[in-house]
Every structure is written in structure tokens, then in C-alpha cells.
Design a protein around this motif. Structure first.
Motif, PDB file in Angstrom:
ATOM      1  N   GLU A   1       0.848  -1.186   0.000  1.00  0.00           N
ATOM      2  CA  GLU A   1       0.000   0.000   0.000  1.00  0.00           C
ATOM      3  C   GLU A   1       0.886   1.239   0.000  1.00  0.00           C
ATOM      4  O   GLU A   1       1.854   1.319   0.763  1.00  0.00           O
ATOM      5  CB  GLU A   1      -0.911   0.034   1.220  1.00  0.00           C
ATOM      6  CG  GLU A   1      -1.796   1.271   1.278  1.00  0.00           C
ATOM      7  CD  GLU A   1      -2.725   1.298   2.477  1.00  0.00           C
ATOM      8  OE1 GLU A   1      -3.227   2.392   2.814  1.00  0.00           O
ATOM      9  OE2 GLU A   1      -2.938   0.234   3.087  1.00  0.00           O
ATOM     10  N   GLU A   2       0.578   2.199  -0.877  1.00  0.00           N
ATOM     11  CA  GLU A   2       1.324   3.450  -0.905  1.00  0.00           C
ATOM     12  C   GLU A   2       0.870   4.315   0.271  1.00  0.00           C
ATOM     13  O   GLU A   2      -0.322   4.590   0.435  1.00  0.00           O
ATOM     14  CB  GLU A   2       1.077   4.181  -2.227  1.00  0.00           C
ATOM     15  CG  GLU A   2       1.645   3.450  -3.436  1.00  0.00           C
ATOM     16  CD  GLU A   2       1.332   4.161  -4.732  1.00  0.00           C
ATOM     17  OE1 GLU A   2       0.333   4.910  -4.764  1.00  0.00           O
ATOM     18  OE2 GLU A   2       2.072   3.968  -5.711  1.00  0.00           O
ATOM     19  N   SER A   3       1.826   4.738   1.090  1.00  0.00           N
ATOM     20  CA  SER A   3       1.487   5.484   2.296  1.00  0.00           C
ATOM     21  C   SER A   3       0.863   6.836   1.980  1.00  0.00           C
ATOM     22  O   SER A   3      -0.006   7.324   2.704  1.00  0.00           O
ATOM     23  CB  SER A   3       2.745   5.681   3.153  1.00  0.00           C
ATOM     24  OG  SER A   3       3.751   6.366   2.413  1.00  0.00           O
ATOM     25  N   GLU A   4       1.273   7.454   0.878  1.00  0.00           N
ATOM     26  CA  GLU A   4       0.803   8.801   0.570  1.00  0.00           C
ATOM     27  C   GLU A   4      -0.575   8.801  -0.082  1.00  0.00           C
ATOM     28  O   GLU A   4      -1.478   9.534   0.310  1.00  0.00           O
ATOM     29  CB  GLU A   4       1.815   9.502  -0.336  1.00  0.00           C
ATOM     30  CG  GLU A   4       1.575  10.988  -0.480  1.00  0.00           C
ATOM     31  CD  GLU A   4       2.727  11.671  -1.201  1.00  0.00           C
ATOM     32  OE1 GLU A   4       2.688  11.710  -2.444  1.00  0.00           O
ATOM     33  OE2 GLU A   4       3.666  12.131  -0.537  1.00  0.00           O
TER      34      GLU A   4
ATOM     35  N   SER B   1      -3.446   0.584  -3.290  1.00  0.00           N
ATOM     36  CA  SER B   1      -2.871  -0.683  -2.841  1.00  0.00           C
ATOM     37  C   SER B   1      -3.105  -1.788  -3.855  1.00  0.00           C
ATOM     38  O   SER B   1      -4.052  -1.737  -4.656  1.00  0.00           O
ATOM     39  CB  SER B   1      -3.463  -1.101  -1.490  1.00  0.00           C
ATOM     40  OG  SER B   1      -4.848  -1.382  -1.619  1.00  0.00           O
TER      41      SER B   1
END
Length: 574
Positions: free
Chosen positions: A527-530, A534
Motif C-alpha cells: 500500500e502506498e502510504s501517501e 494498494s
């Protein structure tokens, strides 16, 4: 006792053969009570005595040599080759095994197994020793690490009776803390008084039953079926059920409900296509009452960017490269530089931020060199100034969007740069930006990037309409000359994993252990934190039959999601 009885007893003991054994630093006298038996039985008796004498049950002598260095054949009769009170040297097992392993040069067959509980390896190898013997070797970590070695010649092979499965050796590993319990063993298969095969057995902790294979011999046990280097083993029982060639019916794929094509006025093109956007206007000239001239130096479409300004908000940066030309013989003192953007209703709004500097090439900027609150232009000189205007948009802006102006802003987007001088003069210049096509990955562009020799298993995407961003996932199959068939799965969020048969075995074991027919594969689920975008992968198994038959891929953005089901194509190895 009478003197005569004592004399007879002394004579009896004097008739018993004795040897003087040297084993490392140990010196011990060993009685030989059965001179008519083989040297191999004497070695067994010596091992028992040494283990009791030294208090170490792991001590093993594998070979006896005379004081002048001659090796005793374990199949010879003791009385025929050993004299009373001879000094014999006992070879330590570790030293013996190291020396003999170097002579085991003709490999017939190797059975390899992996325990997925602790990733431990086990192997059993059968082959021919240089001294015309059969060897059976056991190992673990790698093919150079031998934990057990046994040698047999023709005489040995003729001593196992008329039938049955006499055990050659057994290796076992138990570790309660790691929940490991595995073993490997080998035995001869004796039929009609002749050794016809060697049966290899291995049971890993993660297996559901032992793996059993046989290496068969011809009439002469020191020959075997096959060429001089390889022998195919017959599979008696697999440690697991083979993966079926046809998989159960899989659910239908779920396509994304929203795509980038739904953005008003958008044009979607594939990456690496022949499409080219029209050039941006770069001939804008300023006007006004200032004594200097303003002129757009070059187009800046390729140099648009963004920056996270605050939580849930991003700042769209628009770059301009402007020439400030002072044709007078006096310096021009600027007191203010501002930028504005034209809204959809035609009104102008001050940009949220402004930075001034200089440009030395594409994406090469230095900011803060000039002050928006004022700086001086020298007489009869032109100065190129980079201008960065920031507009806050209340959405995430995706990285894979080709540095476009966000669609919440007008298209074209018009930026006006205003300057004021110390004499009260005012001038401005406007620049226009038109969004080109959105370049996105497609199945065709991904396949072209991977190489046409790869067999695409699937390609899926999910679009975030607000950020104009596309995330993708894909899988492909290929045949490795060294490691065999492999399925590789990856995604644009940065996850990738090659699945060989042994990797699928591990997933099958974990699914059964956890009793999960659908199990998330954390290693390639990201999952991309920003952005929160996902990609998740799942292993789908038949718990009743004990095999994995498909993968599930779920792609999620804030706008939509997509789901794909992919059958496993890597066949089970025995």
C-alpha cells in the motif's frame, strides 16, 4: 579356587586375542572374543566400548588401519587379517567421511526436499565410489555438507538375506521450539536374495506424508539403469498430492467502475505509443508601463510538478521561464513580483506561493536567487528568471500522471506574471498551458516492456480519477533452464515475486496450517502510504485436497477497485 583351576583360567585368558587401539589421544586394549566374525563386527564392538569408556555416544570409528598404514577390509575374517596384540589405528568418522566423500565422484541420483517450517534442506544421494563401492550420502544445508556417509561393496550387498528392506541409515532433526520434526532414511530393497534397489524416504515437517523414491539396479548391483552419470528414480509416493492440470471454476473478474476515460475532455494514450502532444505556446510577450520588457523564453509543460502543502492537500507547481530585458542605460528597480491564475469564471486569483530563481536545464532549478519583494535589473542587460507558481488543490496528485495540470483547474490554464518597479510602472505577461493526453500503462505496453517471449498470465488496472493516476498489476510465466517453470507477479506499487514450485509448496503448507482457503501473501501485497492506493495478492487453495490452484489480485484506489483471478500454471514436482 584350586591352584589348578586358577592355572586353567589364566590359560583361557591368555588364549583370548587382544588388540591395542589408538584413537586420537585415547589408548585402550580391546578383547576380541569372536575371531571368526568379520572385521565390521569388531568395529561395532569397538564403537560401543569407546562410547562407554569416553562417555560420548556420538563417537564412531569407520575404519581400522594397521600400525604401518594398511586398511583392514571390513568384510574379511578377523583371525585371517589381525594378529594378537596388534596395534590398530581407529579412523575418526568425521575425518573418514571427509576423505571418502572426495572419492564419491559418480552421482547416480539425488533426492532433495525442503522443510517450509524452518526453510531447512534435506538431500540423499546415491552413487558409485572410486573403489568400486556404492555410496549413500545424507546432507542438509548444501551439497558440500555431508552429515552421514555409508559405503557398501559386493560382499556387503550379498549379506542382507533373501528379502525385505534392511535399513542403511536414518537421519532425524527435532526442534520443539521451532516445531520441527523431520527425518530422512535409506534402505536396500532385497528380492530373491539380491539387492534390487535403494529406497529413499524423506518426511519434512511441512509435508503431509513421506516422499518415497527408488533407485533400481540391474543384475550387477554396482550397475544401474541409466547412463554413466544419471539415473531416474521411480516415484513410489509423493509427499503431497499433485497439482491438477485443470483448476476449479474461478469467479469472474471485477473490472473497475471508474476509469480515467471518464474525466471530461481527457484523452488516454498508451505509454510508448507514437502519440505526441501539440507544442505549448512560448512566444508570449508582456506589456505595461514598466521600462523593462517581459518575454516567455520557452515552454514549460514538461516542468510541471506538485508538492504536498498540507494534510489532504497538494500544491500544483507551474514553472515559467521569463526573460527580463532592460534596454535602458539605467538600472530598473523592481519592487514586487506576483503571479495569478484565471479561474473558470474568468476572474483572476492570486497564486498561493511564488518562488524566483534560475534554470540551468530541464528539471535543473535553483530557487531563492531572486526576491519576489524586489530586486534590481542592471542597465542594458537581459536576465532569465525562473518563476514557480503554486496553486493548492484539495486532492492527492498522482505521480504517474505525466506532470499534468490537475483537472480541477481550468484547461487551458492561464498564468499571469505581474511586476512593479520603483517608479510605479506595472507590466505583466500571460502564459497558457493546455493539458496533453494522459499516458498510461496498458496490457500491450507492459507486455512490450517485459518482452514478447514472456507468456502474460494477466494484467489488471484500477484508476484514481481524482488524482488522474493508474495502478497496475501483472503476471507472466516463463521456463527457466536452471530452475524450471516459474510464475512471476508484480505491481506498480513496488511489489514483485517469482513463484517456483517450492514457493507454491510453502503457500500450500501455510494455507493448511492456518486453515485459510484464501490467504493474503504479505510479501507482495503493498500500500502506498501517501495515496492509499494498494495491490493485494491472495493464494487460493483447496484445503481438502491440499493444493494451491489460483491467485487473486485486488487493486484499490480511492475511486474504485478491480479483482482478477489467475490459475496456477507451475506444475507440481515430485
Amino acid at each position: 579356587l584350586t591352584s589348578e583351576a586358577i592355572r586353567k583360567k589364566r590359560n583361557h585368558h591368555s588364549l583370548i586375542m587382544k588388540i591395542k587401539l589408538v584413537f586420537g589421544d585415547t589408548r585402550i586394549v580391546v578383547p576380541v572374543t569372536k575371531e571368526s566374525e568379520k572385521v565390521s563386527s569388531l568395529i561395532l564392538d569397538i564403537n560401543k566400548r569407546l562410547q562407554a569408556f569416553l562417555g560420548d555416544s556420538t563417537i564412531r570409528i569407520k575404519e581400522l588401519t594397521t600400525a604401518d598404514g594398511f586398511v583392514l577390509n571390513p568384510n574379511d575374517i578377523i583371525s585371517q587379517v589381525i594378529g594378537d596384540s596388534w596395534i590398530l589405528q581407529g579412523s575418526d568418522y568425521a575425518a573418514w567421511a571427509k576423505e571418502q566423500w572426495a572419492l564419491c565422484t559418480t552421482e547416480w541420483y539425488t533426492m532433495k526436499c525442503k522443510d517450509h517450517v524452518d526453510e531447512g534442506n534435506v538431500w540423499i544421494q546415491v552413487g558409485k565410489h572410486k573403489h568400486n563401492k556404492i555410496y549413500i550420502a545424507f546432507g542438509g544445508y548444501n551439497m558440500q555438507t555431508v552429515t552421514r556417509l555409508e559405503l557398501f561393496d559386493i560382499a556387503d550387498l550379498e549379506s542382507f538375506g533373501k528379502g525385505g528392506k534392511p535399513l542403511i541409515a536414518r537421519e532425524q532433526t527435532k526442534d520443539k521450539k521451532k516445531e520441527v520434526d523431520r527425518f530422512s532414511e535409506a534402505c536396500f530393497v532385497v528380492e530373491g536374495g539380491r539387492v534390487t534397489a535403494i529406497e529413499l524416504v524423506a518426511k519434512m515437517t511441512s509435508d503431509f506424508r513421506p516422499q518415497i523414491e527408488r533407485v533400481a539396479f540391474t543384475t550387477d548391483p554396482l550397475d544401474r539403469v541409466g547412463d554413466s552419470n544419471e539415473t531416474a528414480a521411480k516415484l513410489i509416493q509423493s509427499a503431497r498430492k499433485p497439482r491438477p492440470t485443470t483448476t476449479p471454476t474461478l469467479p469472474a473478474s471485477q473490472k473497475p467502475s471508474k476509469t480515467l476515460e471518464s474525466i471530461p475532455g481527457s484523452k488516454i494514450v498508451s505509454k510508448n505509443s507514437d502519440h505526441t502532444d501539440p507544442p505549448q505556446k512560448k512566444d508570449s510577450v508582456g506589456s505595461g508601463t514598466c521600462t523593462l520588457q517581459l518575454k516567455q523564453k520557452d515552454g514549460s509543460q514538461a516542468d510541471q510538478s506538485y508538492y504536498r502543502k498540507e494534510k489532504n492537500g497538494f500544491e500544483q507547481w507551474i514553472y515559467n521561464h521569463i526573460t527580463f530585458l532592460n534596454n535602458t542605460d539605467k538600472p530598473v528597480i523592481l519592487t514586487k513580483v506576483t503571479t495569478e491564475w484565471q479561474q473558470k469564471d474568468g476572474s483572476w486569483k492570486l497564486c498561493d506561493t511564488i518562488s524566483l530563481g534560475y534554470k540551468s536545464g530541464t528539471w535543473h532549478y535553483s530557487w531563492g536567487y531572486y526576491d519576489p519583494e524586489g530586486f534590481t535589473l542592471e542597465e542594458n542587460k537581459s536576465t532569465d528568471v525562473a518563476v514557480r507558481s503554486g496553486i493548492i488543490v484539495p486532492v492527492h496528485i498522482g505521480e504517474g500522471r505525466g506532470r499534468r495540470i490537475h483537472h480541477s483547474l481550468p484547461n487551458p490554464l492561464i498564468i499571469r506574471i505581474n511586476v512593479e518597479d520603483a517608479n510605479g510602472g506595472k507590466s505583466s505577461i500571460t502564459t497558457e498551458y493546455v493539458n496533453g493526453a494522459i499516458e498510461v500503462e496498458t496490457k500491450e505496453s507492459r507486455h512490450k516492456y517485459l518482452g514478447e517471449d514472456k507468456q502474460m498470465l494477466f494484467w489488471a488496472h484500477a484508476d484514481d480519477v481524482e488524482s488522474e493516476e493508474r495502478i497496475t498489476a501483472w503476471g507472466y510465466h516463463e521456463e527457466s533452464d536452471r530452475w524450471g517453470p516459474v510464475d512471476t507477479f508484480a505491481s506498480s506499487v513496488g511489489s514483485s515475486k517469482a513463484f517456483y514450485d517450492t514457493d507454491l509448496q510453502k503457500l500450500e503448507y501455510e494455507a493448511l496450517k492456518e486453515k485459510k482457503a484464501e490467504m493474503k501473501i504479505d510479501e507482495i501485497s503493498k500500500e502506498e502510504s501517501e495515496s492509499g492506493n494498494s495491490v493485494e495478492y491472495y493464494a487460493i487453495s483447496d484445503l481438502k485436497e491440499g493444493y494451491l490452484y489460483a491467485f487473486k489480485c485486488v487493486l484499490k484506489t480511492r475511486s474504485t477497485q478491480a479483482v482478477e483471478y489467475i490459475p496456477v500454471t507451475v506444475p507440481s514436482k515430485k
